[in-house]
Design a protein around this motif. Structure first.
Motif, mmCIF file in Angstrom:
data_model
loop_
_atom_site.group_PDB
_atom_site.id
_atom_site.type_symbol
_atom_site.label_atom_id
_atom_site.label_comp_id
_atom_site.label_asym_id
_atom_site.label_seq_id
_atom_site.Cartn_x
_atom_site.Cartn_y
_atom_site.Cartn_z
ATOM 1 N N ALA A 1 37.158 42.054 34.264
ATOM 2 C CA ALA A 1 36.835 41.467 35.562
ATOM 3 C C ALA A 1 37.242 39.999 35.599
ATOM 4 C CB ALA A 1 35.338 41.586 35.833
ATOM 5 N N GLN A 2 37.318 39.451 36.797
ATOM 6 C CA GLN A 2 37.541 38.027 36.983
ATOM 7 C C GLN A 2 36.313 37.440 37.649
ATOM 8 O OE1 GLN A 2 41.090 37.832 39.391
ATOM 9 N NE2 GLN A 2 42.396 37.589 37.591
ATOM 10 N N VAL A 3 35.904 36.261 37.207
ATOM 11 C CA VAL A 3 34.818 35.539 37.838
ATOM 12 C C VAL A 3 35.434 34.357 38.561
ATOM 13 C CG1 VAL A 3 32.672 34.278 37.488
ATOM 14 C CG2 VAL A 3 33.202 36.248 36.042
ATOM 15 N N CYS A 4 35.216 34.300 39.877
ATOM 16 C CA CYS A 4 35.845 33.276 40.723
ATOM 17 C C CYS A 4 34.783 32.441 41.425
ATOM 18 C CB CYS A 4 36.705 33.935 41.797
ATOM 19 S SG CYS A 4 37.989 35.017 41.152
ATOM 20 N N ASP A 5 35.166 31.214 41.804
ATOM 21 C CA ASP A 5 34.275 30.390 42.621
ATOM 22 C C ASP A 5 34.435 30.769 44.091
ATOM 23 O OD1 ASP A 5 36.592 29.145 43.552
ATOM 24 O OD2 ASP A 5 36.279 27.302 42.404
ATOM 25 N N ALA A 6 33.742 30.069 44.971
ATOM 26 C CA ALA A 6 33.746 30.419 46.385
ATOM 27 C C ALA A 6 35.123 30.260 47.014
ATOM 28 C CB ALA A 6 32.725 29.561 47.139
ATOM 29 N N ALA A 7 35.970 29.440 46.415
ATOM 30 C CA ALA A 7 37.325 29.231 46.928
ATOM 31 C C ALA A 7 38.322 30.228 46.346
ATOM 32 C CB ALA A 7 37.782 27.810 46.623
ATOM 33 N N GLY A 8 37.841 31.066 45.458
ATOM 34 C CA GLY A 8 38.720 32.069 44.862
ATOM 35 C C GLY A 8 39.381 31.643 43.567
ATOM 36 N N LYS A 9 39.064 30.435 43.111
ATOM 37 C CA LYS A 9 39.628 29.945 41.844
ATOM 38 C C LYS A 9 38.914 30.635 40.682
ATOM 39 C CE LYS A 9 40.727 25.759 39.314
ATOM 40 N NZ LYS A 9 40.555 24.311 39.239
ATOM 41 N N ILE A 10 39.699 31.063 39.731
ATOM 42 C CA ILE A 10 39.148 31.844 38.629
ATOM 43 C C ILE A 10 38.485 30.943 37.589
ATOM 44 C CG2 ILE A 10 39.715 33.425 36.739
ATOM 45 C CD1 ILE A 10 42.105 34.377 38.452
ATOM 46 N N PHE A 11 37.219 31.202 37.323
ATOM 47 C CA PHE A 11 36.537 30.542 36.202
ATOM 48 C C PHE A 11 37.110 31.069 34.897
ATOM 49 C CE2 PHE A 11 32.894 30.068 39.176
ATOM 50 C CZ PHE A 11 32.592 28.746 38.952
ATOM 51 N N THR A 12 37.123 32.382 34.824
ATOM 52 C CA THR A 12 37.557 33.022 33.596
ATOM 53 C C THR A 12 37.812 34.496 33.877
ATOM 54 O OG1 THR A 12 37.012 33.368 31.265
ATOM 55 C CG2 THR A 12 35.224 33.657 32.820
ATOM 56 N N SER A 13 38.596 35.074 33.038
ATOM 57 C CA SER A 13 38.741 36.522 33.088
ATOM 58 C C SER A 13 38.106 37.080 31.832
ATOM 59 C CB SER A 13 40.211 36.920 33.189
ATOM 60 O OG SER A 13 40.936 36.435 32.088
ATOM 61 N N THR A 14 37.777 38.311 31.882
ATOM 62 C CA THR A 14 36.989 38.899 30.810
ATOM 63 C C THR A 14 37.821 39.834 29.958
ATOM 64 O OG1 THR A 14 36.292 40.677 32.270
ATOM 65 C CG2 THR A 14 34.871 38.745 32.159
ATOM 66 N N GLU A 15 39.068 39.495 29.788
ATOM 67 C CA GLU A 15 39.929 40.378 29.009
ATOM 68 C C GLU A 15 39.429 40.496 27.577
ATOM 69 O OE1 GLU A 15 44.087 39.854 29.407
ATOM 70 O OE2 GLU A 15 43.914 39.276 31.512
ATOM 71 N N GLY A 16 39.161 41.702 27.202
ATOM 72 C CA GLY A 16 38.798 41.978 25.818
ATOM 73 C C GLY A 16 37.327 41.869 25.475
ATOM 74 N N LYS A 17 36.562 41.164 26.301
ATOM 75 C CA LYS A 17 35.140 41.071 25.979
ATOM 76 C C LYS A 17 34.345 40.809 27.250
ATOM 77 C CE LYS A 17 35.500 36.222 24.696
ATOM 78 N NZ LYS A 17 35.273 35.209 23.692
ATOM 79 N N PRO A 18 33.097 41.238 27.267
ATOM 80 C CA PRO A 18 32.272 41.022 28.452
ATOM 81 C C PRO A 18 31.852 39.564 28.572
ATOM 82 C CG PRO A 18 30.946 41.962 26.703
ATOM 83 C CD PRO A 18 32.369 41.929 26.203
ATOM 84 N N ILE A 19 31.415 39.191 29.747
ATOM 85 C CA ILE A 19 30.805 37.882 29.927
ATOM 86 C C ILE A 19 29.420 38.087 30.511
ATOM 87 C CG2 ILE A 19 32.976 36.638 30.222
ATOM 88 C CD1 ILE A 19 32.206 36.524 33.229
ATOM 89 N N PHE A 20 28.643 37.033 30.493
ATOM 90 C CA PHE A 20 27.251 37.133 30.915
ATOM 91 C C PHE A 20 26.961 36.066 31.959
ATOM 92 C CE2 PHE A 20 27.786 38.881 26.742
ATOM 93 C CZ PHE A 20 27.126 40.100 26.827
ATOM 94 N N LEU A 21 26.478 36.501 33.104
ATOM 95 C CA LEU A 21 26.172 35.595 34.215
ATOM 96 C C LEU A 21 24.671 35.379 34.305
ATOM 97 C CD1 LEU A 21 28.549 37.047 36.963
ATOM 98 C CD2 LEU A 21 28.947 35.070 35.468
#
Ligand code: FES
Length: 67
Positions: A19-39
């Motif tokens: 998955a990709q995590v983006c800000d309100a403007a659509g800019k990507i914080f990070t992608s989760t290639e290979g491992k999960p992330i935690f929000l």
């Protein structure tokens, strides 16, 4: 693409790898290639939107179940 997000008991949202995590403007914080992330869902993280483990110190309690 379909990504799974799991609500962890007393903790963060676990976002499945890919998955990709983006800000309100659509800019990507990070992608989760290979491992999960935690929000963060407790509001205590110093690194929002990501979990930094502060929920443990805050003794965050939230247990939810899908119906
Ligand atoms: S859920 Fe982990 S710091 Fe908020």
């Amino acid at each position: 693409m379909s990504s799974k997000i799991t609500v962890l008991n007393h903790g963060p949202l676990q976002v499945e790898a890919g998955a990709q995590v983006c800000d309100a403007a659509g800019k990507i914080f990070t992608s989760t290639e290979g491992k999960p992330i935690f929000l963060c869902r407790c509001g205590q993280s110093a690194n929002k939107p990501f979990c930094d483990g502060a929920h443990r110190k805050a003794e965050f309690k939230s247990e939810v179940a899908a119906s």
